[in-house]
Design a protein around this motif. Structure first.
Motif, short mmCIF file in Angstrom:
data_model
loop_
_atom_site.label_atom_id
_atom_site.label_comp_id
_atom_site.label_asym_id
_atom_site.label_seq_id
_atom_site.Cartn_x
_atom_site.Cartn_y
_atom_site.Cartn_z
N UNK A 106 73.65 38.19 30.77
CA UNK A 106 72.25 37.97 31.10
C UNK A 106 71.96 38.19 32.58
N UNK A 107 72.96 38.67 33.32
CA UNK A 107 72.76 38.93 34.73
C UNK A 107 72.93 37.73 35.64
N UNK A 108 73.30 36.59 35.07
CA UNK A 108 73.48 35.36 35.84
C UNK A 108 74.95 35.10 36.12
N UNK A 109 75.21 34.36 37.18
CA UNK A 109 76.58 33.91 37.46
C UNK A 109 76.98 32.88 36.41
N UNK A 110 78.23 32.93 35.98
CA UNK A 110 78.67 32.03 34.92
C UNK A 110 78.83 30.60 35.43
N UNK A 111 79.36 30.40 36.61
CA UNK A 111 79.49 29.05 37.16
C UNK A 111 80.74 28.34 36.67
N UNK A 112 80.93 27.13 37.18
CA UNK A 112 82.10 26.33 36.80
C UNK A 112 81.98 25.88 35.35
N UNK A 113 83.04 26.06 34.58
CA UNK A 113 83.01 25.81 33.15
C UNK A 113 83.57 24.43 32.80
N UNK A 114 82.94 23.81 31.81
CA UNK A 114 83.41 22.53 31.27
C UNK A 114 83.01 22.46 29.80
N UNK A 115 83.67 21.59 29.07
CA UNK A 115 83.47 21.49 27.62
C UNK A 115 83.13 20.06 27.25
N UNK A 116 82.03 19.88 26.46
CA UNK A 116 81.59 18.56 26.02
C UNK A 116 81.61 18.52 24.49
N UNK A 117 82.73 18.10 23.87
CA UNK A 117 82.79 18.04 22.41
C UNK A 117 81.90 16.93 21.85
N UNK A 118 81.31 17.21 20.68
CA UNK A 118 80.47 16.21 20.02
C UNK A 118 79.18 15.91 20.72
N UNK A 119 78.75 16.76 21.63
CA UNK A 119 77.54 16.54 22.41
C UNK A 119 76.31 16.45 21.52
N UNK A 120 75.36 15.57 21.85
CA UNK A 120 74.09 15.50 21.14
C UNK A 120 73.09 14.70 21.96
#
Length: 265
Positions: A88-102
C-alpha cells in the motif's frame, strides 16, 4: 492475474455471492462464566501498534512461531530486485502479534501482545513478488515470565503445518477484517471446500463473504475437529479481488524451510 491483497489498508472491492458457512465468531461462556475463545491461536498482526493483517500460531518445538502472508511483513520484489515499500506504499513498522484480540478501539488482548523477533520470507517473494510464495513465518519473543506464545494460548490448540497438501480440502479460515468494517474487531470464520483458483491454478481458492481488508494472513486449517484436534495448516490468505473471493499459496517444501528457520530462531 495477481490477486488484490487484503492487508490493513489495501482497497478491496465488494462482491455479491452466496454465503458458505460464514459467521462472525461469537464468544460463549464456559461453565464458570468465563468467556471461551474458539480460536485463541488466531489474532491481529500489528504494525506500529495498528491492525495490519491477521496471523496465527502454528505448532512448533519451542512454541514461538506465527504464520502470516509475506506481503504483510515484506515488500514484493520485482525483476529480481527487492521492493522498497509495502503493497500500500506505507512503511510496515515494528511488528507484534495479539492473539484472541477483540473489542472496539484498542480492544482486549487476553493473551497479551507478543513482539516479533524475526521474519522469514521466501526469495521468490522478496525478489520476484511470486504469489505462490506469499507466506511468512515469524518468531516471537517469550513473555516477561519466560513463557512461550504457544504455552500461553494453549499447547494443544495450535495446528501443525502440512507441507504436502492437495488442492481440494475442507478448511476453516479465520480472519480479522479492519475496524472500518468490523468496529468490534470480531474475527470472521468460514468452513468450506478449497479448489484451484481459476485465474491462477497454482493458488488455492475459496468463496466466502466477509473477508475484507485486514484478513491477509488468515490461516487455512484442514482436518480441524473438537478439543485436541487443532487440524493442519495448509496455507494463509494471500488476496482476492472481492471480500468473497479469497486465495492462498499452498504450503510447500520452500515454506517448510522457512518454518524450520523460524522454529530454530
Amino acid at each position: 492475474m495477481s490477486p488484490a491483497v487484503k492487508g490493513a489498508y489495501a482497497a478491496a472491492a465488494a462482491g455479491v455471492a452466496t454465503v458458505v458457512a460464514v459467521a462472525v465468531l461469537q464468544v460463549p461462556a464456559d461453565s464458570d462464566g468465563v468467556a471461551a475463545r474458539p480460536f485463541p491461536t488466531v489474532g491481529v498482526l500489528m504494525a506500529g501498534g495498528e491492525h495490519w493483517c491477521t496471523a496465527s500460531v502454528v505448532d512448533s518445538p519451542h512454541g514461538n512461531v506465527v504464520a502470516t502472508a509475506a506481503h504483510c511483513v515484506a515488500p514484493a520484489g520485482e525483476d529480481g530486485e527487492p521492493g522498497e515499500v509495502a503493497h500500500d506504499g506505507l512503511a510496515i513498522g515494528e511488528l507484534a502479534f495479539a492473539p484472541g484480540f477483540s473489542g472496539e478501539g484498542a480492544g482486549s488482548q487476553p493473551f497479551g501482545v507478543w513482539k516479533v523477533r524475526s521474519v522469514h520470507v521466501d526469495d521468490r517473494w522478496t525478489k520476484w513478488g511470486d504469489d505462490t510464495a506469499d507466506f511468512a513465518f515469524l518468531t516471537v519473543e517469550p513473555d516477561a515470565e519466560g513463557r512461550s506464545l504457544q504455552e500461553t494460548v494453549g499447547e494443544g490448540g495450535a495446528p501443525g503445518p502440512d507441507w504436502t497438501s492437495g488442492y481440494e480440502r475442507e478448511v476453516t479460515v479465520v480472519g480479522y477484517p479492519e475496524s472500518d468494517r468490523n468496529p468490534e474487531n470480531k474475527p470472521v470464520s468460514c468452513t468450506t471446500q478449497t479448489r484451484h483458483d481459476e485465474d491462477d491454478p497454482d493458488m488455492l481458492y475459496i468463496g466466502c463473504s466477509g473477508f475484507w481488508t485486514g484478513t491477509s494472513g488468515s490461516p487455512w486449517i484442514a482436518d480441524r475437529g473438537g478439543p485436541g484436534e487443532p487440524g493442519r495448516l495448509i496455507g494463509v490468505l494471500s488476496g482476492g479481488d472481492t471480500d468473497v473471493d479469497s486465495t492462498a499459496a499452498l504450503f510447500d517444501e520452500r515454506a517448510k524451510a522457512l518454518y524450520d528457520r523460524a522454529a530454530r530462531d
